[in-house]
Scaffold this motif. Sequence first.
Motif, short mmCIF file in Angstrom:
data_model
loop_
_atom_site.label_atom_id
_atom_site.label_comp_id
_atom_site.label_asym_id
_atom_site.label_seq_id
_atom_site.Cartn_x
_atom_site.Cartn_y
_atom_site.Cartn_z
N GLY A 54 0.85 -1.17 0.00
CA GLY A 54 0.00 0.00 0.00
C GLY A 54 0.89 1.23 0.00
O GLY A 54 2.11 1.12 -0.14
N ASP A 55 0.31 2.38 0.16
CA ASP A 55 1.05 3.64 0.06
C ASP A 55 1.46 4.14 1.44
O ASP A 55 0.64 4.73 2.16
CB ASP A 55 0.19 4.68 -0.64
N PRO A 56 2.72 3.97 1.85
CA PRO A 56 3.16 4.44 3.17
C PRO A 56 3.17 5.96 3.29
O PRO A 56 3.22 6.49 4.40
CB PRO A 56 4.59 3.89 3.29
N GLY A 73 4.95 -0.09 -0.46
CA GLY A 73 4.77 -0.83 0.78
C GLY A 73 5.90 -0.62 1.77
O GLY A 73 6.69 0.33 1.65
N LEU A 74 5.99 -1.53 2.74
CA LEU A 74 6.97 -1.45 3.82
C LEU A 74 7.72 -2.76 3.94
O LEU A 74 7.17 -3.85 3.73
CB LEU A 74 6.28 -1.14 5.16
N VAL A 75 9.00 -2.66 4.32
CA VAL A 75 9.90 -3.81 4.45
C VAL A 75 10.48 -3.83 5.86
O VAL A 75 10.91 -2.79 6.37
CB VAL A 75 11.05 -3.71 3.41
N PRO A 257 15.67 -2.68 19.20
CA PRO A 257 15.30 -1.91 18.02
C PRO A 257 15.15 -2.84 16.82
O PRO A 257 15.75 -3.92 16.78
CB PRO A 257 16.50 -0.98 17.83
N ARG A 258 14.35 -2.44 15.84
CA ARG A 258 14.27 -3.15 14.56
C ARG A 258 13.86 -2.13 13.52
O ARG A 258 12.96 -1.32 13.77
CB ARG A 258 13.25 -4.30 14.63
N PHE A 259 14.47 -2.16 12.36
CA PHE A 259 14.29 -1.08 11.40
C PHE A 259 13.47 -1.53 10.20
O PHE A 259 13.46 -2.70 9.82
CB PHE A 259 15.65 -0.57 10.95
N ILE A 260 12.78 -0.55 9.61
CA ILE A 260 11.97 -0.80 8.42
C ILE A 260 12.31 0.25 7.36
O ILE A 260 13.02 1.23 7.64
CB ILE A 260 10.45 -0.75 8.73
N LEU A 261 11.81 0.05 6.17
CA LEU A 261 11.92 1.06 5.11
C LEU A 261 10.66 1.04 4.27
O LEU A 261 9.91 0.07 4.24
CB LEU A 261 13.16 0.86 4.25
N ALA A 262 10.42 2.16 3.60
CA ALA A 262 9.34 2.27 2.62
C ALA A 262 9.95 2.16 1.22
O ALA A 262 11.08 2.59 0.99
CB ALA A 262 8.59 3.59 2.77
N PHE A 263 9.20 1.55 0.28
CA PHE A 263 9.72 1.40 -1.08
C PHE A 263 8.65 1.68 -2.11
O PHE A 263 7.47 1.76 -1.78
CB PHE A 263 10.28 -0.01 -1.27
#
Length: 263
Positions: A54-56, A73-75, A257-263
């Motif tokens: 979807g659109d982050p 989306g998100l990763v 901590p845990r990290f994410i990204l948008a793509f």
Amino acid sequence: MTLQTNQIESITFTDNINDDYVSPKVGDFYYADGTWSSEIDYNKNPIGVIFYTGDPTAEDAVLKADHPGCTHGLVISAFGDQTGCIWQNDFRSYGSAISKWVTANLPEYVSTESNYGQDEIRNKSLGYNNTKAITAFNKANSGYTVVPVEKLDDFQTKYPAPASSSGWYVPSVKELFILINGVPDQTEILDATKTLATRNVVDNALINIYGANLIFNSQWAYNIWTSTEFGGFAYTVCTYDGTVEGSVKDNFSNFLPRFILAF
């Protein structure tokens, strides 16, 4: 295991999506070159797993301004720091939510703080906004820095994110809820049903990535820090049962901590 790399479908991000575009799916592998595929390609460099499509940028104006193309989306990062950490250094001496500094100095950002019954900030995907604001806070407030955001520089160096992505950031409480439970079935995430469904799909993919750290650990019911705070507490989500919780900012033994990204 027999590898059939000729059957793998992947897509490289471009501004103009062509007829070969393959829609991302929750559980797809995400690679260092900004491509993704449903079957893992061991000839590439998997760095994460897609946990939301979807659109982050829809709820994060800062993300939309900085990375308008990140609408897929998100990763979740495949790799995570397994050493517990506090949320903020010497927060008791600081004596205030950092949101007050953000509001006073960075009016272009949404507040990093969400108090139940007073606002709806916790119910929005604002991890990129929060991380950018907290990064500025950290630079201006030595001694009171937010540790999960501090850890981003080393992580980005070790696991560079694709230029086509947002870069790694610390998820907001809603984004972390989605990672564990999926898209909430109601607006108020504190009351939303905890399903663990997405966590299980993501872990089934992560287990195929060499050296990856799974989200669920049957021997350790740890929580993941978010970038959303409330007063002297920061929101967390329990990886064992999916519950949204809050912790005093100097707790550390079961908080990662845990990290994410948008793509």
